[in-house]
Each structure stands twice: as structure tokens, then as C-alpha cells.
Design an enzyme around this catalytic site. Structure first.
Site, PDB file in Angstrom:
ATOM      1  N   CYS A 288      -5.533  -9.463 -11.336  1.00 60.53           N
ATOM      2  CA  CYS A 288      -6.390  -9.548 -10.153  1.00 60.53           C
ATOM      3  C   CYS A 288      -7.284 -10.771 -10.180  1.00 60.53           C
ATOM      4  O   CYS A 288      -7.797 -11.184  -9.155  1.00 60.53           O
ATOM      5  CB  CYS A 288      -7.243  -8.296 -10.052  1.00 60.53           C
ATOM      6  SG  CYS A 288      -6.303  -6.819 -10.385  1.00 60.53           S
TER       7      CYS A 288
ATOM      8  N   ASN B  55      -8.356  -2.573 -19.112  1.00 63.36           N
ATOM      9  CA  ASN B  55      -7.076  -3.205 -18.784  1.00 63.36           C
ATOM     10  C   ASN B  55      -6.948  -4.621 -19.333  1.00 63.36           C
ATOM     11  O   ASN B  55      -5.850  -5.126 -19.470  1.00 63.36           O
ATOM     12  CB  ASN B  55      -6.848  -3.215 -17.270  1.00 63.36           C
ATOM     13  CG  ASN B  55      -8.021  -3.781 -16.506  1.00 63.36           C
ATOM     14  OD1 ASN B  55      -9.153  -3.292 -16.608  1.00 63.36           O
ATOM     15  ND2 ASN B  55      -7.781  -4.830 -15.746  1.00 63.36           N
TER      16      ASN B  55
ATOM     17  N   HIS C  72       3.059   3.038 -11.638  1.00 64.26           N
ATOM     18  CA  HIS C  72       3.752   1.809 -12.073  1.00 64.26           C
ATOM     19  C   HIS C  72       3.258   1.240 -13.392  1.00 64.26           C
ATOM     20  O   HIS C  72       3.838   0.302 -13.919  1.00 64.26           O
ATOM     21  CB  HIS C  72       3.727   0.741 -10.970  1.00 64.26           C
ATOM     22  CG  HIS C  72       2.426   0.032 -10.802  1.00 64.26           C
ATOM     23  ND1 HIS C  72       2.229  -1.239 -11.297  1.00 64.26           N
ATOM     24  CD2 HIS C  72       1.277   0.367 -10.198  1.00 64.26           C
ATOM     25  CE1 HIS C  72       1.006  -1.640 -10.983  1.00 64.26           C
ATOM     26  NE2 HIS C  72       0.401  -0.676 -10.306  1.00 64.26           N
TER      27      HIS C  72
ATOM     28  N   THR D  23       2.662  11.890   5.136  1.00 61.63           N
ATOM     29  CA  THR D  23       3.882  12.467   4.572  1.00 61.63           C
ATOM     30  C   THR D  23       4.028  12.090   3.106  1.00 61.63           C
ATOM     31  O   THR D  23       3.798  10.938   2.726  1.00 61.63           O
ATOM     32  CB  THR D  23       5.107  11.955   5.365  1.00 61.63           C
ATOM     33  OG1 THR D  23       4.919  12.323   6.727  1.00 61.63           O
ATOM     34  CG2 THR D  23       6.403  12.546   4.844  1.00 61.63           C
TER      35      THR D  23
ATOM     36  N   GLN E 124      -4.891   2.719 -17.323  1.00 63.48           N
ATOM     37  CA  GLN E 124      -4.261   2.113 -18.508  1.00 63.48           C
ATOM     38  C   GLN E 124      -4.055   3.127 -19.636  1.00 63.48           C
ATOM     39  O   GLN E 124      -3.205   2.927 -20.495  1.00 63.48           O
ATOM     40  CB  GLN E 124      -5.108   0.953 -19.039  1.00 63.48           C
ATOM     41  CG  GLN E 124      -5.148  -0.262 -18.143  1.00 63.48           C
ATOM     42  CD  GLN E 124      -3.828  -1.024 -18.091  1.00 63.48           C
ATOM     43  OE1 GLN E 124      -3.017  -0.976 -19.020  1.00 63.48           O
ATOM     44  NE2 GLN E 124      -3.603  -1.729 -17.008  1.00 63.48           N
TER      45      GLN E 124
ATOM     46  N   SER F 291      -1.877   5.972 -12.293  1.00 62.79           N
ATOM     47  CA  SER F 291      -0.948   5.249 -11.418  1.00 62.79           C
ATOM     48  C   SER F 291       0.454   5.243 -12.000  1.00 62.79           C
ATOM     49  O   SER F 291       0.630   5.120 -13.214  1.00 62.79           O
ATOM     50  CB  SER F 291      -1.462   3.813 -11.245  1.00 62.79           C
ATOM     51  OG  SER F 291      -0.546   3.057 -10.492  1.00 62.79           O
TER      52      SER F 291
HETATM   53  C1  LIG Z   1      -3.632  -1.410 -12.465  1.00 56.57           C
HETATM   54  C2  LIG Z   1      -4.973  -0.791 -12.535  1.00 56.57           C
HETATM   55  C3  LIG Z   1      -5.575  -0.234 -11.397  1.00 56.57           C
HETATM   56  C4  LIG Z   1      -4.919  -0.303 -10.041  1.00 56.57           C
HETATM   57  O1  LIG Z   1      -3.813   0.539  -9.948  1.00 56.57           O
HETATM   58  P1  LIG Z   1      -2.738   0.292  -8.759  1.00 56.57           P
HETATM   59  O2  LIG Z   1      -1.818   1.442  -8.860  1.00 56.57           O
HETATM   60  O3  LIG Z   1      -2.089  -1.019  -9.082  1.00 56.57           O
HETATM   61  O4  LIG Z   1      -3.496   0.263  -7.494  1.00 56.57           O
HETATM   62  C5  LIG Z   1      -6.811   0.359 -11.532  1.00 56.57           C
HETATM   63  N1  LIG Z   1      -7.427   0.414 -12.710  1.00 56.57           N
HETATM   64  C6  LIG Z   1      -6.894  -0.092 -13.844  1.00 56.57           C
HETATM   65  C7  LIG Z   1      -7.615   0.039 -15.125  1.00 56.57           C
HETATM   66  C8  LIG Z   1      -5.659  -0.724 -13.781  1.00 56.57           C
HETATM   67  O5  LIG Z   1      -5.131  -1.242 -14.888  1.00 56.57           O
END
Ligand SMILES: *Cc1c(COP(=O)(O)O)cnc(C)c1O
Length: 394
Positions: free
Chosen positions: A326, A152, A202, A238, A180, A200
Site C-alpha cells: 500500500c 504486515n 487471499h 448476494t 496476517q 481475509s
Molecule cells: C492485506 C491486509 C489487509 C487488507 O486486506 P484485503 O483483503 O486486501 O482488503 C488488512 N490488514 C492487514 C494487516 C493486511 O495485511
């Protein structure tokens, strides 16, 4: 320039209008609980089933191997903690790398406190692990290998195919944090012998707070959230129906446009990298030059402090990051940049720019121009830079 130039797509992305449009009915019209049995709720259930299939197809998995979670962090926590517990009788040794996301690293630290032994593999100067070292690290009591698919911070893509082969040969589970990589490069859990995979919503123009964990059929996995029977009683609660629908829509959009997106972003990324390295002295690129995420550029500028750089870029409307969202707020340099061998003082001057398919060449040109001025300005205030010049720039 009042417009925001958003170059932090590794931190999060815009929800695409098509995604929002797909989600909307599941807030207001089709709001039934997918676990209820009447017809009205079954419409919501069908949407969850269809989304599960879409996301499974995307990584060549089966629908019943996909578990919805609250995001990438939860998926990583689940994969590591549940595998550790389920395979405890085989052993308590886990192999990971020094460049994992904190969702994996901090989970490993937790497991260490619980009596597990973790090997953190080194990476080379480009952030790539060595397959031979991985194989040598495997012991009879090794139960899990967890390697990030694409980093990331520096964007380096790890040799997933080789890792999968090694894991399979030795009968060790292979988990990858693909948050990523998912939607940005092609992933095939069968071809790559991946047993568990985290993704993920987002990070791929879907909503926040929704993620998935892929778990290969046959892998022993413990329940993570106890409660109702959702997700085969392994992740109760849920269903986040709009989130699930939006995540699948985002994956579908990424799938449809993957080749064009990769080609466009790679071109723009290379243009950005070439300009920065050519036009800003004492700058360096971090990570692999070619085996990197199509949208990632990560630089170090000597004699410049990363935080100051970000603040001055922000004043020009440019959203960037010094590595990972982070670690911002902490003064420690990035563990990833230290792992690729950069000394502290250089690692402090890092800048991550992550593009999207909507980033324009004009935005990149503007950013490079601003960056040149800002780096120059900060260096003029640096006593170290002054000394460096006085000593003949050595
Ligand atoms: C953003 C990210 C996460 C965390 O994902 P969230 O949905 O924000 O909890 C974990 N690993 C990597 C490599 C990321 O870039």
C-alpha cells in the site's frame, strides 16, 4: 533464471489448486442464489453454512458470530465504524497503535474527523506495544481497543492474550486486525478475549475479495451494507459463494498443516535472516527476532534505496516488497519503520521478504546471492557510502 521467485506472500498468495477445485462447481453447476428457497439453491446455501462453520471452528468461534465481507479492508472499516457508532453514548475514545495497517489507520483518521478521539500507542524498537501503556490509556469514555495481531510489514506478533485481558478487565471492546495472523499462527477468540477479528481469504492461499469479520455474540454491531437480509441483514448483498467456499477450504488446509508449515517456514526464515545479517554488512533485521510471523523477514540496508533494490531484484525474477504494497508508489518511508524508531534515511532502505511453505532453500540461496551483489552495486554508486568509508566507517 527465468523462473519467478515469489517472496511477497504478505501482499497476496497463490490460490491453491485444492481451493480452486473446491470453488469451481459453485461458478458453473451449483450457481443458485443461496437466499432462494428451491432445492437447487439450497445446495449453495448449505455450502455457505458449512464454510461459516469451518471458519468459526478455526478461531474457536460460533458460526453465527462470523460475517462474510469483501475482504480485510472492509472488515476493519466495519469493525471500527460500527463499534464507534453503536457505543457512541458510552464515549468517543478509541485506542489503537502507530503500526496498524492503513485499513485501520485511515479509518481512524476518518473517525477523528467525525469527532472521535484516537490514542495511537507507541511501540518499542521491535514493534511490540506495552501492555502497561495500553492500560494507562484507557479512560471512562474508551469504547474500543484495536490492535493488529501480527504486523504486515515487520511480522511482529502482539501480546494478544494480555491485550484481551486488559480490555476485558476494563469492559472495553477488543478488535484485532488478524489478516496476517489468521492461518499463520493459532488464534482463539475465547482464550484471547477477542470481541472482533478481521481476516481475509487471499492472504491464506484463498481467493481475493472475500473476508470475514468475527463479532462476539452480545457485541452491539451496526449494519454496514444496507440492502437484503444476508448476513443477518448487517452486510447485505448476494453471497460470494465460490469465494466463501474457497476461503473455508484455504483455512481448512492451513489448519491441517499448521504445525508443519510453521516449523518449515520458521526454519527457512531463520536461515535467510542469519545469512543476510552475516553476509551483508550494515544490514539489520526489523521486528522481533522470535515473536514474529513464521514467514516474515524485514531488513534495512544502510546506504541503499529500497525502490532501487526492488527494481534490481525484479530483474532477477525476485518478487519482494519494501514494506507494504500500500505504500509503494509513495516516497514516504513506512510509518511502521518510523514507529520502531528508525531514522528516515535508514527506513528508506528496507526490504520485506515473505515466504510460503512452498519456498525452497534453493530459492533463498539464489535470493541471498543476488541481494549481496545488488546491495554492493548500489552502495558503490552512493556518495554517502563513499563518505562513510572515507570517515573510517563510523
Ligand atoms: C492485506 C491486509 C489487509 C487488507 O486486506 P484485503 O483483503 O486486501 O482488503 C488488512 N490488514 C492487514 C494487516 C493486511 O495485511
Amino acid at each position: 533464471m527465468n523462473k519467478v521467485i515469489y517472496l511477497d506472500n504478505a501482499a497476496t498468495t497463490q490460490v491453491y489448486p485444492e481451493v480452486l477445485e473446491a470453488m469451481n462447481p459453485y461458478f458453473t453447476e451449483i450457481y443458485g442464489n443461496p437466499s432462494s428457497i428451491y432445492t437447487f439453491a439450497q445446495k449453495a446455501n448449505r455450502a455457505v453454512l458449512s464454510a461459516r462453520q469451518t471458519l468459526a471452528d478455526f478461531i474457536h468461534a460460533k458460526a453465527e458470530e462470523i460475517y462474510f465481507t469483501g475482504g480485510g479492508t472492509e472488515s476493519d472499516n466495519w469493525a471500527l465504524k460500527a463499534a464507534a457508532e453503536a457505543y457512541e453514548s458510552k464515549g468517543k475514545h478509541i485506542i489503537t497503535t502507530k503500526i496498524e495497517h492503513h485499513a485501520v489507520l485511515h479509518t481512524c483518521e476518518y473517525l477523528e474527523k467525525k469527532g472521535y478521539e484516537i490514542t495511537y500507542l507507541d511501540v518499542n524498537e521491535y514493534g511490540t506495544i506495552c501492555s502497561k501503556e495500553l492500560e494507562q490509556a484507557i479512560r471512562p469514555d474508551t469504547i474500543l481497543i484495536s490492535v493488529i495481531a501480527a504486523n504486515n510489514e515487520i511480522g511482529t506478533i502482539e501480546p494478544l492474550m494480555e491485550i484481551g485481558q486488559i480490555a476485558k478487565k476494563h469492559g472495553v471492546l477488543f478488535h484485532t486486525d488478524a489478516v496476517q495472523a489468521f492461518g499463520h499462527i493459532g488464534l482463539d477468540v475465547d482464550e484471547m478475549n477477542i470481541d472482533m477479528l478481521s481476516a481475509s481469504g487471499h492472504k491464506i492461499n484463498g481467493p481475493k475479495g472475500i473476508g470475514l469479520l468475527y463479532v462476539r455474540k452480545g457485541v452491539k454491531i451496526r449494519s454496514f451494507i444496507h440492502g437484503g437480509a444476508q448476513e443477518r441483514a448487517r452486510r447485505a448483498g448476494t453471497h460470494n459463494v465460490p469465494g466463501i467456499v474457497g476461503f473455508a477450504k484455504a483455512a481448512q488446509l492451513a489448519d491441517n498443516a499448521m504445525d508443519e508449515k510453521i516449523a518449515y517456514e520458521t526454519g527457512l526464515r531463520d536461515y535467510l535472516i542469519d545469512r543476510v545479517l552475516k553476509e551483508i554488512p550494515y544490514s539489520r533485521l526489523n521486528g522481533e527476532r522470535t515473536k514474529r510471523l513464521p514467514n516474515n523477514a524485514n531488513f534495512c540496508f544502510r546506504f541503499v534505496e529500497g525502490e532501487s533494490l526492488l527494481i534490481l531484484l525484479d530483474q532477477k525474477g525476485i518478487c519482494a516488497s519494501s514494506g507494504s504494497a500500500c505504500t509503494s508508489g509513495s516516497l514516504d518511508p513506512s510509518h511502521v519503520l518510523l514507529a520502531i524508531g528508525l531514522p528516515h534515511e535508514i527506513a528508506h532502505g528496507s526490504l520485506r521478504l515473505t515466504l510460503s511453505e512452498k519456498t525452497t532453500k534453493e530459492e533463498i540461496d539464489f535470493t541471498v546471492e543476488q541481494l549481496k551483489e545488488i546491495v554492493d552495486r548500489l552502495r558503490k554508486m552512493s556518495p554517502l557510502y563513499e563518505d562513510f568509508l572515507r570517515n573510517g566507517a563510523k
